[in-house]
Design an enzyme around this catalytic site. Structure first.
Site, short mmCIF file in Angstrom:
data_model
loop_
_atom_site.label_atom_id
_atom_site.label_comp_id
_atom_site.label_asym_id
_atom_site.label_seq_id
_atom_site.Cartn_x
_atom_site.Cartn_y
_atom_site.Cartn_z
N ARG A 1 -4.06 3.44 -1.15
CA ARG A 1 -5.29 3.69 -1.92
C ARG A 1 -5.73 5.14 -1.81
O ARG A 1 -6.34 5.68 -2.72
CB ARG A 1 -6.39 2.72 -1.47
CG ARG A 1 -6.06 1.29 -1.90
CD ARG A 1 -7.08 0.26 -1.45
NE ARG A 1 -6.60 -1.09 -1.78
CZ ARG A 1 -7.20 -2.20 -1.37
NH1 ARG A 1 -8.30 -2.13 -0.63
NH2 ARG A 1 -6.72 -3.37 -1.71
N LYS B 1 0.67 -11.60 -4.41
CA LYS B 1 0.08 -10.39 -3.84
C LYS B 1 -1.18 -10.78 -3.09
O LYS B 1 -2.14 -11.29 -3.68
CB LYS B 1 -0.26 -9.39 -4.95
CG LYS B 1 -0.98 -8.16 -4.44
CD LYS B 1 -1.16 -7.13 -5.53
CE LYS B 1 -1.92 -5.93 -5.01
NZ LYS B 1 -2.08 -4.91 -6.04
N SER C 1 2.38 0.17 2.07
CA SER C 1 2.05 1.43 2.74
C SER C 1 1.62 1.24 4.19
O SER C 1 2.07 1.97 5.08
CB SER C 1 0.98 2.16 1.94
OG SER C 1 -0.20 1.38 1.83
N LYS D 1 4.11 -9.57 -1.60
CA LYS D 1 3.52 -8.32 -1.10
C LYS D 1 2.24 -8.59 -0.35
O LYS D 1 1.40 -9.30 -0.90
CB LYS D 1 3.24 -7.44 -2.32
CG LYS D 1 2.40 -6.23 -2.06
CD LYS D 1 2.00 -5.57 -3.32
CE LYS D 1 1.12 -4.40 -2.93
NZ LYS D 1 0.35 -3.90 -3.98
C1 PBG Z 1 -2.49 -1.57 -7.36
C2 PBG Z 1 -1.54 -1.61 -6.22
C3 PBG Z 1 -1.80 -1.58 -4.85
C4 PBG Z 1 -0.56 -1.51 -4.23
C5 PBG Z 1 0.41 -1.54 -5.23
N1 PBG Z 1 -0.22 -1.61 -6.46
C6 PBG Z 1 -3.06 -1.50 -4.07
C7 PBG Z 1 -4.09 -2.52 -4.12
O1 PBG Z 1 -3.92 -3.62 -4.64
O2 PBG Z 1 -5.16 -2.19 -3.62
C8 PBG Z 1 -0.34 -1.39 -2.75
C9 PBG Z 1 0.93 -0.76 -2.34
C10 PBG Z 1 0.97 -0.28 -0.94
O3 PBG Z 1 0.03 -0.42 -0.14
O4 PBG Z 1 2.02 0.29 -0.60
N2 PBG Z 1 -3.29 -2.65 -7.54
#
Ligand code: PBG
Length: 331
Positions: free
Chosen positions: A206, A196, A278, A252
């Site tokens: 967010r 990630k 997203s 991701k």
């Molecule tokens: C939680 C999380 C995030 C996403 C999935 N789980 C956001 C982040 O790490 O700030 C992002 C998913 C998306 O943008 O579709 N930590």
């Protein structure tokens, strides 16, 4: 033999829809798709999310209607994001998340497969994915892992099929696996957000989860999410999670990191999930809205790229369209 224009042969494979169908090297299947779902505590009616057209944040009631509708379109696998009403810095209350899973499970039994995202960012007042020290400058690994293991156990007890930790702490997969097994949840799987990256493309999410970092201390997630400049870190982290017992490894964002998916594919036999996040989804939606691309074809092209790179599972905000779009896909 003389090479003239009649010897040019690659174009024969492209000459008709039939030839393109026969010569395809990958195929899409809606059964590989997971649909994210947001459910917020205390919400009186579903709300839309800026930047995420066709996606809503559901209430505990409306989520049932959403799933009912999805099932008719061939969607049965979900990644749930519970958004609690109360925020704090430690001693988190996971009751609402449990209620979300239980409510869906009681209604749909095994007609649905439920993975729950496991992170603290929508629980903390400061929006970070774990517990900060007193200075708010450092995210503390071990206490965070401990809280996550408790959270995972609570979700499993509520009926989750899969736990999807997205926090990026060290050692969380082993800790969660151990907690699940100790409490009798050996059958609950783990989908690790293994690679990630610290990305600009989580913005709309967010907003959906009220989870943007907002402290004068640590102001971004760079000390725990992977640097886009470091592909080796992504590989090491993912393979570490593999060894610690993750059942699925996720990359991701997805479309910007197909090199990572392809490299990881060479190093593991675990199923790989690609999360088209997203901001990536929003980019396509904006282009489609401006008439600059065809919405379905745009998503299909990304999904094809992820599949070509080696992803077995695709997480997309447009998953609920996958069956219809794939059936009607123009080769
Ligand atoms: C939680 C999380 C995030 C996403 C999935 N789980 C956001 C982040 O790490 O700030 C992002 C998913 C998306 O943008 O579709 N930590």
């Amino acid at each position: 033999m003389e090479i003239n224009e009649y010897f040019i042969n690659q174009r024969r494979l492209r000459l008709s829809r039939h030839m393109r169908e026969l010569s395809a090297t990958v195929r899409l299947d809606h059964k590989a798709f997971i649909q994210p779902l947001f459910v917020e505590e205390g919400l009186s009616a579903p709300r839309n999310v800026e930047g995420l057209p066709f996606v809503q944040v559901d209430t505990l009631t409306s989520v049932i209607d959403t799933i009912e509708r999805d099932l008719k379109h061939g969607v049965s696998k979900y990644l749930i994001f519970p958004v609690p009403a109360h925020k704090c810095e430690s001693d988190f209350d996971f009751t609402f998340a449990g209620t979300v899973i239980k409510t869906i499970r009681n209604h749909f039994a095994d007609r649905v497969w439920l993975a729950s995202d496991l992170c603290l960012c929508s629980y903390t007042t400061h929006g970070h994915c774990g517990i900060l020290d007193e200075t708010h400058q450092n995210l503390r690994n071990q206490p965070t892992v401990l809280a996550l293991a408790q959270y995972a156990t609570a979700l499993a007890a509520s009926g989750a099929d899969c736990i999807a930790p997205s926090d990026m702490m060290d050692g969380r997969i082993a800790a969660i696996r151990k907690a699940l097994n100790t409490n009798g949840y050996e059958q609950v799987s783990i989908m690790s957000y293994a690679a990630k990256f610290s990305s600009q493309f989580y913005g709309p999410f967010r907003d959906a989860c009220h989870s943007a970092p907002n402290t004068n201390g640590l102001h971004d997630r760079k000390t725990y999410q992977i640097a886009p400049l470091n592909a080796d870190d992504a590989l090491s982290s993912a393979l570490r999670d593999d060894r610690e017992g993750a059942d699925f490894l996720m990359v991701k964002p997805a479309a910007l990191y197909t090199d990572v998916i392809a490299r990881l594919r060479e190093h593991t036999n675990k199923p790989l999930a690609a999360y088209h996040v997203s901001g990536e989804y929003a980019a396509i939606e904006l282009l489609a809205k401006e008439g600059l691309l065809n919405r379905a074809a745009g998503h299909l092209e990304v999904w094809t790229a992820l599949t070509r790179a080696g992803a077995n599972v695709i997480i997309s905000y447009a998953a609920r369209n996958a069956k219809e779009w794939i059936e009607q896909m123009e080769y």
